[in-house]
Design an enzyme around this catalytic site. Structure first.
Site, PDB file in Angstrom:
ATOM      1  N   SER A 148       0.930  -1.353  -0.157  1.00 41.37           N
ATOM      2  CA  SER A 148      -0.088   0.008   0.208  1.00 41.37           C
ATOM      3  C   SER A 148       0.919   1.084   0.062  1.00 41.37           C
ATOM      4  O   SER A 148       1.989   1.381  -0.783  1.00 41.37           O
ATOM      5  CB  SER A 148      -0.868  -0.104   1.109  1.00 41.37           C
ATOM      6  N   ASP A 278      -9.383  -6.227  -4.494  1.00 41.51           N
ATOM      7  CA  ASP A 278      -9.159  -4.820  -3.947  1.00 41.51           C
ATOM      8  C   ASP A 278      -9.843  -3.727  -4.049  1.00 41.51           C
ATOM      9  O   ASP A 278     -10.297  -3.260  -5.266  1.00 41.51           O
ATOM     10  CB  ASP A 278      -7.850  -4.555  -4.398  1.00 41.51           C
ATOM     11  N   HIS A 306      -7.396  -5.803  -0.293  1.00 40.25           N
ATOM     12  CA  HIS A 306      -6.448  -4.976   0.099  1.00 40.25           C
ATOM     13  C   HIS A 306      -5.499  -5.391   0.832  1.00 40.25           C
ATOM     14  O   HIS A 306      -4.287  -5.180   0.925  1.00 40.25           O
ATOM     15  CB  HIS A 306      -6.885  -3.611   0.184  1.00 40.25           C
TER      16      HIS A 306
END
Length: 337
Positions: A148, A278, A306
């Site tokens: 991320s 995601d 995610h």
């Protein structure tokens, strides 16, 4: 029954009752303390040791296991509002003889937080480089992993400090434009239009908002008790003002597409792992990276959102190990040719 035997049972029952009652009281009254104890125990069980490193007056907090050896060390960069312990679920499935380093990102957990610091993606990459030099991790090229926000930083780091790393793993990284808006991006747009941008879905302040965030980040639906949700919120609330500032910084034009702007400079062999479902960062970003980075290996995980590290830790660990083994084999073949 003999009186002494009866007394023994009473004493034994009382001795057992004390830790049980303490656990129940912690769960009901101080769930955040229980969460901290949980991470402490898990680190201890996995052999991860916490250390601090200083660069001038700046302090980095990190955990590590193992020593540098013939295989590359692995440095792991966590995502937005997380901490070094988020990697424990993957550490569990990695060999104990690998040298692993998990660092708290700038401003997070035990690493220095300063109002004067540069929290842009390039600013964070510079801080991580300082950390790497502090612990002399770059004596030998290492494998860099980021997820991320940490994936965004890892990609920029690989572009700006190519001599430091031998290979790179990006797990659903931020910093890329997308042809398809994710659910999270749509929510942000709605909040901007209603002038409620303070209510960022990734910064919960109630148990209900925490539950919504977990649903947003995970395809797998975890059944989390209300008390644990409260504990997770209690741990985060003191930091929420910083998280808002940080989010606005990394969502600003300077950082929003940092990885995209730097991906053509990445020369290290790269592995991209992304959850197909995601809802925070659209999976189409994987193809963007694969088309721009030479020697890029792309893996799309079915039934995964995610939070790849939490949802598919064993699979992620195996993919990283297989990727490193492949690179080692290719390197040996080149030497023999």
């Amino acid at each position: 029954m003999d009186l002494d035997v009866l007394n023994m049972f009473v004493i034994a029952g009382g001795t057992l009752a004390i830790p049980i009652l303490a656990f129940v009281a912690s769960f009901l009254l101080w769930p955040s303390a229980l969460i901290r104890i949980y991470y402490w125990y898990w680190r201890r069980a996995l052999g991860m040791q916490v250390r601090y490193a200083n660069y001038d007056d700046y302090q980095f907090c990190y955990s590590y296991r193992g020593r540098p050896g013939y295989r590359p060390s692995i440095l792991m960069l966590h995502g937005f509002s997380a901490h070094k312990d988020m990697w424990l679920s993957i550490v569990k499935f990695l060999p104990k003889n690998l040298h692993l380093v998990c660092v708290d990102m700038p401003g997070h957990e035990g690493t220095t937080r300063s109002a004067l610091d540069d929290y842009s993606i390039s600013g964070q990459a510079k801080r991580i480089h300082q950390f790497v030099e502090c612990i002399k991790l770059n004596r030998k090229p290492f494998h860099l992993v980021g997820t991320s926000m940490g994936g965004n930083v890892a990609g920029v780091y690989a572009a700006q400090y190519p001599e430091d790393i031998c290979s790179l793993t990006l797990i659903c990284p931020a910093g890329l434009p997308s042809t398809t808006d994710s659910k999270f991006i749509k929510q942000l747009r709605e909040l901007q239009e209603s002038e409620s941008i303070d209510r960022i879905p990734l910064i919960p302040s109630t148990p209900e908002e925490m539950a919504d965030m977990l649903k947003l980040c995970s395809y797998v639906r975890f059944k989390v008790p209300q008390q644990i949700l409260q504990g997770l919120v209690d741990v985060r609330i003191p930091h929420n003002d910083f998280y808002r500032k940080l989010f606005l910084e990394i969502a600003d034009e300077k950082s929003r597409h940092s990885l995209h702007e730097n991906m053509s400079k990445i020369k290290a062999p790269t592995q991209v792992i992304w959850g197909k479902q995601d809802q925070v960062l659209d999976v189409s970003g994987a193809s963007v990276l694969a088309s721009a980075i030479p020697d890029c290996h792309m893996y799309i995980l079915e039934n995964c959102g995610h939070s790849v590290v939490v949802e598919r830790p064993r699979k992620t660990a195996n993919l990283i190990l297989e990727f490193l083994a492949l690179l080692h084999s290719m390197d040996n073949n080149k030497k023999q040719a």
